[in-house]
Design a protein around this motif. Structure first.
Motif, PDB file in Angstrom:
ATOM      1  N   ARG A  32       7.495   9.219  -8.137  1.00 57.06           N
ATOM      2  CA  ARG A  32       7.160   7.729  -7.963  1.00 57.06           C
ATOM      3  C   ARG A  32       6.165   7.579  -6.742  1.00 57.06           C
ATOM      4  O   ARG A  32       5.410   6.832  -6.683  1.00 57.06           O
ATOM      5  N   VAL A  33       6.332   8.225  -5.478  1.00 57.18           N
ATOM      6  CA  VAL A  33       5.606   7.845  -4.536  1.00 57.18           C
ATOM      7  C   VAL A  33       3.956   8.333  -4.893  1.00 57.18           C
ATOM      8  O   VAL A  33       3.019   7.530  -4.345  1.00 57.18           O
ATOM      9  N   LEU A  34       3.865   9.401  -5.324  1.00 63.49           N
ATOM     10  CA  LEU A  34       2.500  10.000  -5.499  1.00 63.49           C
ATOM     11  C   LEU A  34       1.916   8.920  -6.735  1.00 63.49           C
ATOM     12  O   LEU A  34       0.563   9.085  -6.577  1.00 63.49           O
ATOM     13  N   SER A  35       2.609   8.328  -7.388  1.00 54.42           N
ATOM     14  CA  SER A  35       2.046   7.406  -8.483  1.00 54.42           C
ATOM     15  C   SER A  35       1.497   6.126  -7.963  1.00 54.42           C
ATOM     16  O   SER A  35       0.796   5.246  -8.576  1.00 54.42           O
ATOM     17  N   VAL A  36       1.790   5.791  -6.555  1.00 52.29           N
ATOM     18  CA  VAL A  36       1.642   4.390  -6.072  1.00 52.29           C
ATOM     19  C   VAL A  36      -0.118   4.617  -5.698  1.00 52.29           C
ATOM     20  O   VAL A  36      -0.711   3.394  -6.001  1.00 52.29           O
ATOM     21  N   THR A  37      -0.449   5.577  -5.127  1.00 51.39           N
ATOM     22  CA  THR A  37      -2.028   5.695  -4.832  1.00 51.39           C
ATOM     23  C   THR A  37      -2.547   6.917  -4.642  1.00 51.39           C
ATOM     24  O   THR A  37      -1.484   7.853  -4.373  1.00 51.39           O
ATOM     25  N   ASP A  38      -3.683   7.038  -4.691  1.00 54.59           N
ATOM     26  CA  ASP A  38      -4.357   8.580  -4.532  1.00 54.59           C
ATOM     27  C   ASP A  38      -4.885   8.847  -3.079  1.00 54.59           C
ATOM     28  O   ASP A  38      -5.454   9.862  -2.777  1.00 54.59           O
ATOM     29  N   GLU A  39      -4.791   7.819  -2.370  1.00 59.07           N
ATOM     30  CA  GLU A  39      -5.144   8.049  -0.831  1.00 59.07           C
ATOM     31  C   GLU A  39      -4.239   7.472   0.064  1.00 59.07           C
ATOM     32  O   GLU A  39      -3.382   6.485  -0.290  1.00 59.07           O
ATOM     33  N   ASN A  40      -4.507   7.769   1.283  1.00 59.43           N
ATOM     34  CA  ASN A  40      -3.617   7.414   2.513  1.00 59.43           C
ATOM     35  C   ASN A  40      -2.239   7.795   2.462  1.00 59.43           C
ATOM     36  O   ASN A  40      -1.323   7.063   2.877  1.00 59.43           O
ATOM     37  N   LEU A  41      -1.944   8.936   1.646  1.00 58.98           N
ATOM     38  CA  LEU A  41      -0.601   8.959   1.353  1.00 58.98           C
ATOM     39  C   LEU A  41      -0.173  10.452   1.167  1.00 58.98           C
ATOM     40  O   LEU A  41      -1.199  11.351   0.687  1.00 58.98           O
ATOM     41  N   ALA A  42       0.797  11.176   1.985  1.00 59.66           N
ATOM     42  CA  ALA A  42       1.052  12.526   1.951  1.00 59.66           C
ATOM     43  C   ALA A  42       2.547  12.650   1.531  1.00 59.66           C
ATOM     44  O   ALA A  42       3.471  12.016   2.225  1.00 59.66           O
ATOM     45  N   VAL A  43       3.090  13.790   0.883  1.00 58.44           N
ATOM     46  CA  VAL A  43       4.365  13.819   0.604  1.00 58.44           C
ATOM     47  C   VAL A  43       4.547  15.690   1.310  1.00 58.44           C
ATOM     48  O   VAL A  43       3.618  16.379   0.692  1.00 58.44           O
ATOM     49  N   LEU A  44       5.419  15.603   1.951  1.00 57.08           N
ATOM     50  CA  LEU A  44       5.668  16.799   2.757  1.00 57.08           C
ATOM     51  C   LEU A  44       7.097  17.744   2.426  1.00 57.08           C
ATOM     52  O   LEU A  44       7.975  16.835   2.857  1.00 57.08           O
ATOM     53  N   ARG A  45       7.062  18.710   1.742  1.00 67.50           N
ATOM     54  CA  ARG A  45       8.090  19.456   1.351  1.00 67.50           C
ATOM     55  C   ARG A  45       8.681  20.196   2.757  1.00 67.50           C
ATOM     56  O   ARG A  45       7.498  20.834   3.020  1.00 67.50           O
ATOM     57  N   ILE A  46       9.760  20.096   3.002  1.00 67.13           N
ATOM     58  CA  ILE A  46      10.177  21.067   4.092  1.00 67.13           C
ATOM     59  C   ILE A  46      11.392  21.886   3.526  1.00 67.13           C
ATOM     60  O   ILE A  46      11.925  21.700   2.602  1.00 67.13           O
ATOM     61  N   THR A  47      11.990  22.736   4.534  1.00 66.38           N
ATOM     62  CA  THR A  47      12.926  23.657   4.444  1.00 66.38           C
ATOM     63  C   THR A  47      14.044  23.403   5.480  1.00 66.38           C
ATOM     64  O   THR A  47      14.041  22.513   6.170  1.00 66.38           O
ATOM     65  N   LEU A  48      14.858  24.346   5.533  1.00 64.88           N
ATOM     66  CA  LEU A  48      16.287  24.300   6.310  1.00 64.88           C
ATOM     67  C   LEU A  48      15.543  24.002   7.837  1.00 64.88           C
ATOM     68  O   LEU A  48      14.642  24.823   8.303  1.00 64.88           O
ATOM     69  N   LEU A  49      16.368  23.154   8.352  1.00 64.48           N
ATOM     70  CA  LEU A  49      15.839  22.505   9.955  1.00 64.48           C
ATOM     71  C   LEU A  49      16.692  23.254  10.753  1.00 64.48           C
ATOM     72  O   LEU A  49      17.878  23.186  11.054  1.00 64.48           O
ATOM     73  N   ASN A  50      15.758  23.584  12.128  1.00 64.54           N
ATOM     74  CA  ASN A  50      16.478  23.783  13.365  1.00 64.54           C
ATOM     75  C   ASN A  50      16.128  23.027  14.357  1.00 64.54           C
ATOM     76  O   ASN A  50      15.103  22.679  14.493  1.00 64.54           O
ATOM     77  N   GLY A  51      17.220  22.467  15.275  1.00 65.90           N
ATOM     78  CA  GLY A  51      16.764  21.578  16.319  1.00 65.90           C
ATOM     79  C   GLY A  51      18.139  20.947  16.758  1.00 65.90           C
ATOM     80  O   GLY A  51      19.131  21.312  16.348  1.00 65.90           O
ATOM     81  N   ASN A  52      17.659  19.687  17.357  1.00 58.11           N
ATOM     82  CA  ASN A  52      18.678  19.215  18.168  1.00 58.11           C
ATOM     83  C   ASN A  52      18.946  17.770  17.739  1.00 58.11           C
ATOM     84  O   ASN A  52      18.016  17.004  17.938  1.00 58.11           O
ATOM     85  N   SER A  53      19.969  17.318  17.022  1.00 58.36           N
ATOM     86  CA  SER A  53      20.201  15.834  16.576  1.00 58.36           C
ATOM     87  C   SER A  53      20.582  15.011  17.801  1.00 58.36           C
ATOM     88  O   SER A  53      21.236  15.413  18.741  1.00 58.36           O
ATOM     89  N   PRO A  54      20.440  13.687  17.391  1.00 55.10           N
ATOM     90  CA  PRO A  54      21.034  12.866  18.618  1.00 55.10           C
ATOM     91  C   PRO A  54      22.378  12.645  18.812  1.00 55.10           C
ATOM     92  O   PRO A  54      22.843  12.778  19.749  1.00 55.10           O
ATOM     93  N   LEU A  55      23.216  12.928  17.836  1.00 50.53           N
ATOM     94  CA  LEU A  55      24.735  12.886  17.895  1.00 50.53           C
ATOM     95  C   LEU A  55      25.234  14.530  17.842  1.00 50.53           C
ATOM     96  O   LEU A  55      26.397  14.298  17.857  1.00 50.53           O
ATOM     97  N   GLY A  56      24.381  15.317  17.816  1.00 46.29           N
ATOM     98  CA  GLY A  56      24.930  16.678  17.940  1.00 46.29           C
ATOM     99  C   GLY A  56      25.670  17.262  16.735  1.00 46.29           C
ATOM    100  O   GLY A  56      26.525  18.130  17.095  1.00 46.29           O
TER     101      GLY A  56
END
Length: 316
Positions: free
Chosen positions: A146-170
């Motif tokens: 649905r996002v990609l059908s909105v427009t062909d320009e000025n838009l990117a969809v980024l698939r990501i994986t399991l995340l390592n990091g530090n969240s605000p609430l821990g």
């Protein structure tokens, strides 16, 4: 440049906000419930996806140059329990944000997931055919379309994986969940045959800001770290990083009958063409582990529980 970030209280959203500030851009941070402070100047504002009029009015008032959608109900169990609510956020909200962004001429970055694949033929290119096993994966795939059908320009969809990091609430990232389980007296079972390609949330947030800065990069992309690892081995390495006995994690298998069904066994990405077009470099597991911190409210427990607490020096 004025950049709006949805899901600012989450693990990824908060990191994107920090990266936006670090790059010297103006930040508009939005969260569903929690209010997060990023500096004396920048604090998140509550903006629920369920109020379409408020969402539209806010963006027409602020008129951002770019919008990053990190907001999602991302726990597969939570999605299964409340699929209609999850669909409102994961699909309807994402689609509405893409439409508003296109209307005001803002660059739109939408975050998706490796869970759109079934894990049978890794590593995956962004052009490979998805086949989600879970309702969460199906909703994220629908949101992509649905996002990609909105427009062909000025838009990117980024698939990501399991995340390592530090969240605000821990409480959001892998090491935080593992440590909190141990603090509550539980032993975790992690699968040694469930393979992922973890990513540093700080590294990913820099890539997202680079995508904002590069309006010529449009379409669907993949990003992750540069190593594959099992859930079990990642848990072991997290405990070793903090000087905790790895025997606190139990080795399990995804092939056991009670674990089969909605869990893809092997999810990893081919990072081209994006990896050759951005300055950021995918990080190794060891580089990601060095970024991890003990949540402040757990530090006293950690000092008592860890076998070698001097492995970790807190950042105050």
């Amino acid at each position: 440049m004025k950049i709006a970030v949805l899901g600012a209280s989450g693990l990824l959203g908060s990191a994107v906000c920090r990266s936006v500030i670090h790059r010297g851009y103006s930040l508009l941070a939005y969260s569903n419930r929690e209010t997060i402070s990023f500096s004396d100047q920048y604090h998140s504002k509550q903006l629920p996806f369920s109020d379409d009029n408020q969402l539209t009015r806010e963006f027409f008032d602020q008129w951002p140059d770019a919008v990053v959608n990190c907001a999602a109900i991302s726990s597969p169990d939570t999605v299964d329990q409340s699929p209609e609510l999850a669909h409102l956020v994961n699909v309807e909200g994402a689609s509405r944000l893409a439409s508003i962004s296109a209307h005001i001429g803002a660059r739109f970055i939408h975050i998706s997931t490796d869970m759109v694949f079934d894990g049978s033929t890794s590593p995956y290119r962004s052009t490979d055919m998805p086949n989600p096993l879970s309702e969460y994966g199906r909703q994220k795939l629908e949101s992509e379309k649905r996002v990609l059908s909105v427009t062909d320009e000025n838009l990117a969809v980024l698939r990501i994986t399991l995340l390592n990091g530090n969240s605000p609430l821990g409480r959001r990232s892998q090491h935080e969940k593992i440590l909190r389980a141990l603090m509550s007296g539980k032993k975790l079972t992690l699968f040694d045959d469930e393979i992922r390609q973890p990513c540093s949330v700080e590294n990913l947030s820099d890539v997202i800001v680079e995508l904002i800065e590069r309006p010529n990069l449009n379409g669907l992309f993949h990003w992750a770290g540069n190593e594959e690892i099992s859930r079990y081995e990642l848990g072991i390495r997290i405990l070793k990083r903090f000087g905790i006995n790895p025997e606190n994690i139990i080795r399990g298998s995804i092939k056991n009958p009670e674990n089969q069904g909605q869990r893809p066994q092997h999810l990893s990405f081919i990072l081209e063409p994006l990896a050759s077009k951005v300055r950021s470099v995918p990080l190794s597991i060891e580089e990601q582990l060095k970024e991890l911190q003990i949540p402040k409210d757990m530090y006293t427990w950690y000092r008592k529980f860890a076998d070698s607490p001097n492995c970790y020096i807190p950042r105050f």
